[in-house]
Design an enzyme around this catalytic site. Structure first.
Site, PDB file in Angstrom:
ATOM      1  N   HIS A 122      59.407  22.851  61.623  1.00  0.00           N
ATOM      2  CA  HIS A 122      58.496  21.712  61.714  1.00  0.00           C
ATOM      3  C   HIS A 122      59.206  20.387  61.948  1.00  0.00           C
ATOM      4  O   HIS A 122      58.543  19.373  62.194  1.00  0.00           O
ATOM      5  CB  HIS A 122      57.608  21.627  60.472  1.00  0.00           C
ATOM      6  CG  HIS A 122      56.219  21.172  60.773  1.00  0.00           C
ATOM      7  ND1 HIS A 122      55.161  21.333  59.906  1.00  0.00           N
ATOM      8  CD2 HIS A 122      55.689  20.555  61.863  1.00  0.00           C
ATOM      9  CE1 HIS A 122      54.054  20.841  60.437  1.00  0.00           C
ATOM     10  NE2 HIS A 122      54.353  20.356  61.625  1.00  0.00           N
ATOM     11  N   ASP A 145      49.115  21.973  56.855  1.00  0.00           N
ATOM     12  CA  ASP A 145      50.380  22.439  56.296  1.00  0.00           C
ATOM     13  C   ASP A 145      50.226  22.619  54.791  1.00  0.00           C
ATOM     14  O   ASP A 145      49.430  21.921  54.149  1.00  0.00           O
ATOM     15  CB  ASP A 145      51.454  21.371  56.567  1.00  0.00           C
ATOM     16  CG  ASP A 145      52.886  21.896  56.500  1.00  0.00           C
ATOM     17  OD1 ASP A 145      53.134  22.851  55.753  1.00  0.00           O
ATOM     18  OD2 ASP A 145      53.752  21.303  57.185  1.00  0.00           O
ATOM     19  N   HIS A 147      52.750  21.862  53.041  1.00  0.00           N
ATOM     20  CA  HIS A 147      53.710  20.851  52.598  1.00  0.00           C
ATOM     21  C   HIS A 147      53.455  19.529  53.319  1.00  0.00           C
ATOM     22  O   HIS A 147      52.991  19.521  54.466  1.00  0.00           O
ATOM     23  CB  HIS A 147      55.140  21.311  52.890  1.00  0.00           C
ATOM     24  CG  HIS A 147      55.425  22.707  52.420  1.00  0.00           C
ATOM     25  ND1 HIS A 147      55.184  23.819  53.216  1.00  0.00           N
ATOM     26  CD2 HIS A 147      55.896  23.171  51.238  1.00  0.00           C
ATOM     27  CE1 HIS A 147      55.514  24.912  52.538  1.00  0.00           C
ATOM     28  NE2 HIS A 147      55.948  24.552  51.333  1.00  0.00           N
ATOM     29  N   ASP A 149      55.878  17.287  54.150  1.00  0.00           N
ATOM     30  CA  ASP A 149      56.971  17.016  55.095  1.00  0.00           C
ATOM     31  C   ASP A 149      57.203  15.523  55.278  1.00  0.00           C
ATOM     32  O   ASP A 149      57.456  15.045  56.395  1.00  0.00           O
ATOM     33  CB  ASP A 149      56.677  17.677  56.454  1.00  0.00           C
ATOM     34  CG  ASP A 149      56.686  19.197  56.384  1.00  0.00           C
ATOM     35  OD1 ASP A 149      57.140  19.739  55.368  1.00  0.00           O
ATOM     36  OD2 ASP A 149      56.209  19.837  57.346  1.00  0.00           O
ATOM     37  N   HIS A 162      63.212  19.758  58.194  1.00  0.00           N
ATOM     38  CA  HIS A 162      61.827  20.150  58.445  1.00  0.00           C
ATOM     39  C   HIS A 162      60.894  19.681  57.328  1.00  0.00           C
ATOM     40  O   HIS A 162      59.676  19.750  57.487  1.00  0.00           O
ATOM     41  CB  HIS A 162      61.698  21.660  58.676  1.00  0.00           C
ATOM     42  CG  HIS A 162      61.785  22.516  57.449  1.00  0.00           C
ATOM     43  ND1 HIS A 162      61.244  23.782  57.386  1.00  0.00           N
ATOM     44  CD2 HIS A 162      62.367  22.306  56.236  1.00  0.00           C
ATOM     45  CE1 HIS A 162      61.474  24.310  56.190  1.00  0.00           C
ATOM     46  NE2 HIS A 162      62.159  23.437  55.488  1.00  0.00           N
ATOM     47  N   ASP A 253      51.343  24.027  60.841  1.00  0.00           N
ATOM     48  CA  ASP A 253      52.345  24.920  60.269  1.00  0.00           C
ATOM     49  C   ASP A 253      51.642  26.208  59.851  1.00  0.00           C
ATOM     50  O   ASP A 253      50.657  26.170  59.109  1.00  0.00           O
ATOM     51  CB  ASP A 253      52.993  24.249  59.060  1.00  0.00           C
ATOM     52  CG  ASP A 253      54.223  24.987  58.547  1.00  0.00           C
ATOM     53  OD1 ASP A 253      54.208  26.229  58.529  1.00  0.00           O
ATOM     54  OD2 ASP A 253      55.188  24.317  58.127  1.00  0.00           O
ATOM     55  N   ASP A 255      52.304  28.231  57.720  1.00  0.00           N
ATOM     56  CA  ASP A 255      52.252  28.453  56.276  1.00  0.00           C
ATOM     57  C   ASP A 255      51.079  27.736  55.611  1.00  0.00           C
ATOM     58  O   ASP A 255      50.887  27.854  54.391  1.00  0.00           O
ATOM     59  CB  ASP A 255      53.582  28.122  55.589  1.00  0.00           C
ATOM     60  CG  ASP A 255      53.879  26.623  55.478  1.00  0.00           C
ATOM     61  OD1 ASP A 255      52.966  25.791  55.543  1.00  0.00           O
ATOM     62  OD2 ASP A 255      55.067  26.286  55.298  1.00  0.00           O
ATOM     63  N   GLU A 298      56.862  27.345  62.609  1.00  0.00           N
ATOM     64  CA  GLU A 298      57.330  28.088  61.436  1.00  0.00           C
ATOM     65  C   GLU A 298      56.957  29.578  61.434  1.00  0.00           C
ATOM     66  O   GLU A 298      56.960  30.214  60.374  1.00  0.00           O
ATOM     67  CB  GLU A 298      56.873  27.414  60.138  1.00  0.00           C
ATOM     68  CG  GLU A 298      57.380  25.990  59.952  1.00  0.00           C
ATOM     69  CD  GLU A 298      58.862  25.871  59.583  1.00  0.00           C
ATOM     70  OE1 GLU A 298      59.518  26.926  59.419  1.00  0.00           O
ATOM     71  OE2 GLU A 298      59.345  24.730  59.462  1.00  0.00           O
TER      72      GLU A 298
END
Length: 356
Positions: A122, A145, A147, A149, A162, A253, A255, A298
């Site tokens: 990312h 996402d 996260h 980031d 990332h 992302d 995830d 990712e």
């Protein structure tokens, strides 16, 4: 001719050729960005190949898109790429790769394409969004996402870039950002009101401080549970486009999904998006008519416990991208104007009796 200028010239040439034969649907540039130096786990550089192998081009063609796959960018590994501050990993390599990607995305958008960047980790988003803003300076970003980031190089606990791309992009954070080697080319291009996060559920303390104190709009998985995904998307568009329509950059992302759906990724977190929630996000972004660029990042084929897990993760990435370009859960249909009629006249009742 440099690699970056040559790539941009090729994009423009392809777009000019496409305009000579008008076709329905979007003109889509696929740009592979096998960037892996933004994180510690090897294998994410194979993500572009896995996503292509899951049938991305064929799916987009089936939706009536004109697809131009420009292959994978070549990223130079900088020798002796020492840690910054004894912690931040590969700053020169990530900075140079981000510059190459920024030029490629800028060229794709300038040539009239919707640009789909397939990664890769990312950290590539800082290059993709920077390049996009060169052509669309008033764009907005939807960041899906687990996260945020948004660590800075001075707050990161892991040193992985990332987990930091958004901090490089935000104007409000520039007085908190050191000058990393490899990033002198980068200028902040977003303000806090230009971005909305969806799906957060693993946020570091410094990131939480930034989100709260810089008034950045986000919807955690708790918010999605509380409000429902329809209301979350309504609030997202009200925040980003309540006053004016503007181009959308989706940075997604894999995830963000629950690990049961997307196991082949580097930092999975339990309690993520369902398939239905993920597709609804993509459907609603498509329905705005303002989508201009996508990052899909990712996917890591080396982290699936089986080939089935790798295929499931890559296929999910294809579903997200295809839905952004018009695939619906009612089916992806070609234009259908009218029902066919029998080619011969109906038999009269007497003729039918004779035939019987």
């Amino acid at each position: 001719m440099s690699l970056r200028s040559g790539f941009a010239r090729l994009l423009r040439k392809q777009a000019d050729a496409a305009l000579q034969v008008p076709k329905p649907g979007h003109s889509v540039a696929l740009v592979g960005a096998p960037l892996s130096r933004g994180q510690k786990r090897r294998g994410v550089e194979h993500g572009p190949g896995a996503i292509r192998g899951a049938g991305l081009t064929q799916r987009l063609l089936g939706l009536g898109c004109r697809v131009y796959d420009f292959g994978d960018l070549n990223f130079t590994q900088v020798p002796n790429d020492e840690l910054y501050n004894n912690l931040v990993k590969y700053p020169r390599s990530v900075g140079l790769a981000s510059q190459v990607l920024a030029d490629a995305v800028s060229g794709a958008v300038a040539a009239g394409h919707s640009c789909v960047t397939i990664g890769g980790d990312h950290s590539l988003a800082l290059g993709a969004i920077s390049g996009h803003t060169r052509q669309c300076p008033h764009l907005c970003v939807i960041w899906v996402d687990a996260h945020a980031d948004i660590n800075t190089p001075l707050t990161t606990q892991s040193g992985n870039l990332h987990g930091q791309p958004v901090s490089f992009l935000l104007r409000e954070l520039q007085d908190k950002m050191p000058q990393l080697p490899g990033f002198s080319w980068l200028k902040p291009c977003l303000s806090a009101p230009d971005i909305v996060y969806i799906g957060l559920r693993d946020v570091d303390p410094a990131e939480y401080y930034i989100l709260k104190n810089y008034d950045i709009q986000y919807f955690s998985m708790r918010d999605i549970d509380r409000l429902g995904i329809q209301k979350v998307m309504e609030k997202t568009f009200e925040h980003l486009m309540g006053r004016r329509q503007r181009p959308v950059h989706l940075s997604f992302d894999i995830d963000a999904f629950d690990p049961s759906l997307a196991p082949a990724t580097g930092t999975p977190v339990l309690g993520g998006l369902t398939y239905r929630e993920g597709m609804y996000i993509a459907e609603e972004i498509h329905n705005t008519g303002m989508l201009s660029a996508i990052d899909l990042v990712e996917v890591n084929p080396l982290l699936g416990a089986s080939q089935e897990e790798v295929k499931a993760t890559a296929s999910l990435a294809v579903d997200v991208i295809a839905t952004c370009f018009g695939q619906t859960r009612e089916g992806a249909h070609t234009v259908f104007d009218e029902l066919p009629t029998p080619s011969s006249p109906d038999e009269s009742e007497s003729e039918e009796q004779v035939r019987i």
